[in-house]
Design an enzyme around this catalytic site. Sequence first.
Site, PDB file in Angstrom:
ATOM      1  CD  GLU A  32      -2.791   1.210   2.433  1.00 52.72           C
ATOM      2  OE1 GLU A  32      -2.770   0.298   3.267  1.00 52.72           O
ATOM      3  OE2 GLU A  32      -3.565   2.183   2.488  1.00 52.72           O
ATOM      4  NE  ARG A  50       3.715  -7.688  10.171  1.00 54.58           N
ATOM      5  CZ  ARG A  50       3.071  -7.025   9.224  1.00 54.58           C
ATOM      6  NH1 ARG A  50       2.072  -7.576   8.592  1.00 54.58           N
ATOM      7  NH2 ARG A  50       3.439  -5.808   8.905  1.00 54.58           N
ATOM      8  CE  LYS A  56       3.144   0.047   4.577  1.00 58.37           C
ATOM      9  NZ  LYS A  56       2.348  -0.052   3.362  1.00 58.37           N
TER      10      LYS A  56
END
Length: 560
Positions: free
Chosen positions: A37, A263, A273
């Site tokens: 994104e 992750r 982020k």
Amino acid sequence: MSLEETAKPSNFIRHIIDADLAAGKNKGKVATRFPPEPNGYLHIGHAKSIVLNFGIAQDYSGTCNLRFDDTNPHKENIDFVNAIQKDVQWLGYKWSNLYYASDYFEQLYTFGVELIEKGKAYVCDLNADQIREYRGTLTEPGKNSPFRDRSIAENLDLFARMRAGEFRDGERVLRAKIDMASSNINLRDPTLYRIRHGVIHHQTGEAWCIYPMYDYAHPVSDAIEGITHSICTLEFEDHRPFYDWVLDNITIDCHPQQIEFSRLNLQYTVVSKRKLTELVDQGHVAGWDDPRMPTLAGLRRRGYTPEAIRVFCERIGVTKSDNSVEMGMLESAIRDDLNARAPRRMAVLHPLKVVITNYPEAKVEQLEAANHPQDESMGKRTMAFCRELYIERADFEEVPPKKFKRLIPGGEVRLRNSYVIRCDEIIKNNQGEIIELRCSYDTKTLNVNPEGRKVQGVIHWVSARHAMAAEVRLYDRLFTHATPDDGKDGVDYKQRLNPDSLRVLSNCFVESSLATAQPGERFQFEREGYFCRDINDSAGKPVFNMTVGLKDSWVKEQQK
Ligand code: ATP
Ligand code: MG
């Protein structure tokens, strides 16, 4: 041998692909994608996903698309889009195609209409709070929305009017009609579309005022692109039933397989982020490419190589179990790479003046020095030697501890690539601080041992008349806590920032050959560590960023 092992990595995702290929699935094709994104810069966690997705495409002669998952326009912008492309390329990958989820807005809308026509989606007038309330909890089933049984015709009309901009933000949403009692909360009539007025989308401008939810846009985008293996992180495991539901209920002849892996979490930093944005916006760091940041831009500016990051990603492997990787793993990858490749240079970070009293005042010698002790192909350079030098303050002790192998009063030490010197006199200022050493040199010791005595220590130096003044920036962990955002004890991760993560040494001297160092060029400063010239230091003194020390001294420090 290069740092990157020649053997292909092996992991459970590659095993799945091997089995699919053996079974003749997907007509023997392998197609992956990396779907960031554009709401921030890529970080080291994204690198794991990039190396995995692009690496699979490379090794299986498949394809890997870069797809911007741009369904949240109020948080996204074109600068992030550009930075992400730059970082993926810098890591060494070429995408097969560059796409945006917004390329599919029209198709996504059409599939939304199809779901309504099939009685699988409805327009709901509950507000966000009510939707949450009706959703139920992990232990209690949800309740049906009072708008769930609207007629198909009414839903079609309302959905078209949502698109046409007739309703305000939050007034209506389009929802999938699945099961409000499902044990999987993600299947309790999840939202497909929401209304967002007044945002200018970086790709579609003002063409849309309704935007698809990620969980709906994602499977459709994957299917449109013919992705075979849709690899994502573990938190999407519970979303997989909805991923499959979407593709089972629309007319599309591709059904990618979603596979989840854990992750990457890296100790002493944060890889989110949202949190990195906060650090930038609140001025805790100098920007997204601050060398302390775990972003690819920060690591690049710090002196990391793409090779080291790829090797790190392969060394940590791909599994389904969550863990937190030690910073030492990342550091050893860059150390290995730079040890093999970085030319050696001399730099004095805390200078102490040395005057060689028996060296002629006007004489200058150009001494040869190998650029790499193990790699002759890297050639040689010359270093000016004269009567006035700088050595490292810590390389002299007036009252030396036992086993101190450097310079002491009356003692001898070798200057690297040069002569043996002896300290004859110490000059102090009024405060009693040592400001200069008077030394003498042995003319017969240029790169040969003196006869009849042993000189143990070797120290680095630069010519005080020829060296270039420089600023050196030393970096430490950004946080003082190994898992700063674990939320334990209710402590906000920002309270765990390390106040000493940056130390600026503005009075350093580096050998003159570094005057031509290019921005981003990497070196080993002998006995100090690996450094690279900063990319933004064009004005004034050159700046060198410390990439990593020569040894993993930090872990030992902590264990003392
Ligand atoms: P963040 O919380 O930092 O925004 P994200 O997952 O929302 O992370 P995206 O831009 O959506 O960020 O991620 C793009 C891809 O990178 C996704 O497939 C995601 O799973 C993967 N990714 C993101 N963070 C990590 C991580 N720490 N480790 C491995 N993969 C990651
Ligand atoms: Mg995200």
